[in-house]
Motif scaffolding. Structure first.
Motif, PDB file in Angstrom:
ATOM      1  N   PHE A 184     118.521 -23.535  68.732  1.00 22.46           N
ATOM      2  CA  PHE A 184     119.157 -24.798  69.106  1.00 22.46           C
ATOM      3  C   PHE A 184     118.330 -25.630  70.079  1.00 22.46           C
ATOM      4  O   PHE A 184     118.790 -26.665  70.543  1.00 22.46           O
ATOM      5  CB  PHE A 184     120.550 -24.523  69.690  1.00 22.46           C
ATOM      6  CG  PHE A 184     121.539 -24.074  68.662  1.00 22.46           C
ATOM      7  CD1 PHE A 184     122.258 -24.997  67.922  1.00 22.46           C
ATOM      8  CD2 PHE A 184     121.728 -22.731  68.399  1.00 22.46           C
ATOM      9  CE1 PHE A 184     123.153 -24.585  66.954  1.00 22.46           C
ATOM     10  CE2 PHE A 184     122.618 -22.306  67.432  1.00 22.46           C
ATOM     11  CZ  PHE A 184     123.338 -23.239  66.696  1.00 22.46           C
ATOM     12  N   SER A 185     117.119 -25.182  70.374  1.00 29.46           N
ATOM     13  CA  SER A 185     116.215 -26.006  71.167  1.00 29.46           C
ATOM     14  C   SER A 185     115.939 -27.303  70.411  1.00 29.46           C
ATOM     15  O   SER A 185     115.637 -27.271  69.209  1.00 29.46           O
ATOM     16  CB  SER A 185     114.911 -25.247  71.412  1.00 29.46           C
ATOM     17  OG  SER A 185     113.904 -26.124  71.864  1.00 29.46           O
ATOM     18  N   PRO A 186     116.054 -28.483  71.052  1.00 31.51           N
ATOM     19  CA  PRO A 186     115.831 -29.749  70.334  1.00 31.51           C
ATOM     20  C   PRO A 186     114.478 -29.825  69.640  1.00 31.51           C
ATOM     21  O   PRO A 186     114.384 -30.321  68.513  1.00 31.51           O
ATOM     22  CB  PRO A 186     115.955 -30.798  71.451  1.00 31.51           C
ATOM     23  CG  PRO A 186     116.835 -30.164  72.469  1.00 31.51           C
ATOM     24  CD  PRO A 186     116.490 -28.707  72.442  1.00 31.51           C
ATOM     25  N   SER A 187     113.436 -29.316  70.290  1.00 27.52           N
ATOM     26  CA  SER A 187     112.119 -29.353  69.653  1.00 27.52           C
ATOM     27  C   SER A 187     112.083 -28.462  68.421  1.00 27.52           C
ATOM     28  O   SER A 187     111.471 -28.820  67.399  1.00 27.52           O
ATOM     29  CB  SER A 187     111.042 -28.917  70.650  1.00 27.52           C
ATOM     30  OG  SER A 187     111.305 -27.609  71.153  1.00 27.52           O
TER      31      SER A 187
ATOM     32  N   ALA B  95     105.125 -32.212  63.174  1.00 22.77           N
ATOM     33  CA  ALA B  95     104.106 -32.447  64.202  1.00 22.77           C
ATOM     34  C   ALA B  95     104.728 -33.010  65.480  1.00 22.77           C
ATOM     35  O   ALA B  95     104.375 -32.595  66.595  1.00 22.77           O
ATOM     36  CB  ALA B  95     103.045 -33.401  63.661  1.00 22.77           C
ATOM     37  N   MET B  96     105.689 -33.928  65.311  1.00 24.95           N
ATOM     38  CA  MET B  96     106.374 -34.495  66.474  1.00 24.95           C
ATOM     39  C   MET B  96     107.160 -33.403  67.203  1.00 24.95           C
ATOM     40  O   MET B  96     107.149 -33.324  68.440  1.00 24.95           O
ATOM     41  CB  MET B  96     107.308 -35.622  66.030  1.00 24.95           C
ATOM     42  CG  MET B  96     108.021 -36.320  67.174  1.00 24.95           C
ATOM     43  SD  MET B  96     108.872 -37.819  66.613  1.00 24.95           S
ATOM     44  CE  MET B  96     109.985 -37.157  65.371  1.00 24.95           C
ATOM     45  N   GLY B  97     107.823 -32.545  66.433  1.00 22.67           N
ATOM     46  CA  GLY B  97     108.550 -31.442  67.044  1.00 22.67           C
ATOM     47  C   GLY B  97     107.625 -30.476  67.751  1.00 22.67           C
ATOM     48  O   GLY B  97     107.961 -29.937  68.808  1.00 22.67           O
ATOM     49  N   GLY B  98     106.421 -30.245  67.180  1.00 23.52           N
ATOM     50  CA  GLY B  98     105.460 -29.354  67.816  1.00 23.52           C
ATOM     51  C   GLY B  98     104.975 -29.878  69.158  1.00 23.52           C
ATOM     52  O   GLY B  98     104.865 -29.124  70.132  1.00 23.52           O
ATOM     53  N   MET B  99     104.689 -31.171  69.217  1.00 25.38           N
ATOM     54  CA  MET B  99     104.252 -31.759  70.495  1.00 25.38           C
ATOM     55  C   MET B  99     105.371 -31.703  71.532  1.00 25.38           C
ATOM     56  O   MET B  99     105.142 -31.384  72.704  1.00 25.38           O
ATOM     57  CB  MET B  99     103.796 -33.202  70.257  1.00 25.38           C
ATOM     58  CG  MET B  99     102.481 -33.309  69.501  1.00 25.38           C
ATOM     59  SD  MET B  99     101.860 -35.007  69.369  1.00 25.38           S
ATOM     60  CE  MET B  99     103.024 -35.688  68.179  1.00 25.38           C
TER      61      MET B  99
ATOM     62  N   THR C 119     113.708 -29.136  60.693  1.00 18.81           N
ATOM     63  CA  THR C 119     113.940 -30.244  59.774  1.00 18.81           C
ATOM     64  C   THR C 119     112.660 -30.603  59.022  1.00 18.81           C
ATOM     65  O   THR C 119     112.671 -30.782  57.797  1.00 18.81           O
ATOM     66  CB  THR C 119     114.446 -31.480  60.545  1.00 18.81           C
ATOM     67  OG1 THR C 119     115.644 -31.145  61.244  1.00 18.81           O
ATOM     68  CG2 THR C 119     114.727 -32.638  59.591  1.00 18.81           C
ATOM     69  N   GLY C 120     111.565 -30.699  59.754  1.00 18.50           N
ATOM     70  CA  GLY C 120     110.287 -31.006  59.115  1.00 18.50           C
ATOM     71  C   GLY C 120     109.871 -29.934  58.125  1.00 18.50           C
ATOM     72  O   GLY C 120     109.353 -30.235  57.039  1.00 18.50           O
ATOM     73  N   THR C 121     110.089 -28.681  58.488  1.00 19.36           N
ATOM     74  CA  THR C 121     109.732 -27.580  57.589  1.00 19.36           C
ATOM     75  C   THR C 121     110.552 -27.629  56.310  1.00 19.36           C
ATOM     76  O   THR C 121     110.024 -27.436  55.202  1.00 19.36           O
ATOM     77  CB  THR C 121     109.945 -26.230  58.294  1.00 19.36           C
ATOM     78  OG1 THR C 121     109.164 -26.189  59.492  1.00 19.36           O
ATOM     79  CG2 THR C 121     109.537 -25.075  57.398  1.00 19.36           C
TER      80      THR C 121
ATOM     81  N   ALA D 252     105.207 -35.065  59.391  1.00 13.30           N
ATOM     82  CA  ALA D 252     105.198 -35.903  60.597  1.00 13.30           C
ATOM     83  C   ALA D 252     106.280 -35.456  61.576  1.00 13.30           C
ATOM     84  O   ALA D 252     106.046 -35.387  62.790  1.00 13.30           O
ATOM     85  CB  ALA D 252     105.405 -37.365  60.207  1.00 13.30           C
ATOM     86  N   ILE D 253     107.465 -35.133  61.054  1.00  9.90           N
ATOM     87  CA  ILE D 253     108.553 -34.657  61.912  1.00  9.90           C
ATOM     88  C   ILE D 253     108.179 -33.314  62.541  1.00  9.90           C
ATOM     89  O   ILE D 253     108.426 -33.064  63.733  1.00  9.90           O
ATOM     90  CB  ILE D 253     109.859 -34.539  61.106  1.00  9.90           C
ATOM     91  CG1 ILE D 253     110.338 -35.927  60.678  1.00  9.90           C
ATOM     92  CG2 ILE D 253     110.943 -33.834  61.920  1.00  9.90           C
ATOM     93  CD1 ILE D 253     111.535 -35.897  59.753  1.00  9.90           C
TER      94      ILE D 253
END
Length: 329
Positions: A101-104, A78-82, A110-112, A75-76
């Motif tokens: 260091f890009s926030p996305s 996917a949120m980062g991907g969007m 983190t999700g990975t 889920a994290i």
């Protein structure tokens, strides 16, 4: 393994940011490989939950033990991907260290990490830690550790000795290199790289070594696959062979020392010996194949020794001394 798909996709995407100059769209083949790994993992977990639910398990128990955080990680991711798609549309594509260091991208990392460590968490809950199982039966756990290490390596590649070979003589031959101005700074970067990567590697290795009796070949797999990905990304192919050799030597050390819970000194000796071996061979490799090491013998020997001392120090965090009986209650 679907987790390997995600990590390989991550390194391929990193490669594209580094070497492909015409990135101008979020929808490119490099992103496709990364995000297809996410979709494959989501599909696999969805099918698994559906099957377990049809067997009568409640939804909260339909995910295998240890994989609850895997779903959170997806889920994290996917949120980062969007967010990454929006970020690229607003600010364009990153280059250099900005990628890390890009926030996305930090959300994606983190999700990975949560996703690929799922088999490690699942294995942690099984009561087979002290049983000497064959390599293939330990492979899912070992693969998970290897992929987690590779995830951490990707995020910290700007502080990795395989990337920062400023201590080799080839740099001193570069016409634009001013050794008086930059020599001291680059030495500090390499030493910091040794420290950071020793902490990451030995923390993971000592934690799993405390939990399981590792079969021969475990450390060879972990070190070689990690170096294979980093070598592909940084074009440092010689270090793949170096990692394979030091992995085999580390496995031999593990076989000879045979650490047990009743003899913690064996763990401590192992924790000191592995990073010492890795970075002694690293500097020998620079000296033999990259035109020499541009450091004094004092600094080379001291850096190698520091890596071993860091491994030893981490062993005290993983295997702390026993408290006196009155304090342990």
């Amino acid at each position: 393994m679907l987790s390997a798909w995600m990590i390989i996709g991550l390194y391929v995407d990193g490669w594209s940011h580094r070497y492909v100059s015409n990135l101008d769209s979020f929808f490119n083949p490099w992103h496709a490989m990364l995000y297809s790994g996410l979709l494959a993992m989501v599909a696999f977990l969805t099918i698994t939950v559906g099957r377990n639910a049809r067997k009568g398990l409640p939804w909260r128990l339909a995910l295998p033990l240890g994989h609850g955080k895997t779903a959170v990680g997806l889920a994290i991711f996917a949120m980062g991907g969007m967010l990454d798609m929006i970020w690229h549309l607003l600010f364009g594509f990153e280059g250099g260290i900005d990628i890390l260091f890009s926030p996305s991208h930090l959300l994606i990392f983190t999700g990975t990490a949560l996703t690929v460590s799922g088999p490690l968490r699942a294995a942690w809950h099984r009561p087979d830690g002290t049983t000497p199982l064959p390599f293939l039966q330990r492979l899912p756990m070992l693969a998970s550790v290897t992929l987690l290490l590779s995830m951490l390596t990707f995020v910290t590649m700007f502080l990795h000795p395989y990337e920062n070979i400023f201590d080799s003589a080839w740099l001193r031959k570069t016409p634009t290199f001013d050794s008086l101005k930059f020599g001291g700074l680059l030495k500090k970067i390499v030493i910091a790289s040794v420290v950071v990567q020793t902490v990451i590697l030995m923390s993971l290795v000592l934690v799993i070594l405390k939990r399981w009796r590792l079969p021969f070949g475990s450390l060879t797999l972990i070190l070689t696959f990690n170096a294979l990905l980093l070598g592909f990304l940084c074009r440092r192919y010689l270090f793949i062979l170096l990692a394979c050799g030091t992995g085999l030597a580390s496995d031999l050390l593990l076989l000879l020392l045979h650490p047990t819970a009743g003899q913690v000194w064996r763990y401590r000796l192992f924790a000191f010996s592995v990073p010492t071996l890795i970075y002694a061979v690293y500097f020998l490799c620079l000296a033999r194949f990259m035109g020499g090491v541009g450091w004094s013998v004092h600094l080379v020997a001291g850096t190698v020794l520091v890596s071993g001392l860091i491994g030893l120090l981490i062993s005290y965090a993983v295997f702390p001394p026993e408290l006196p009986g009155s304090l342990a209650l």
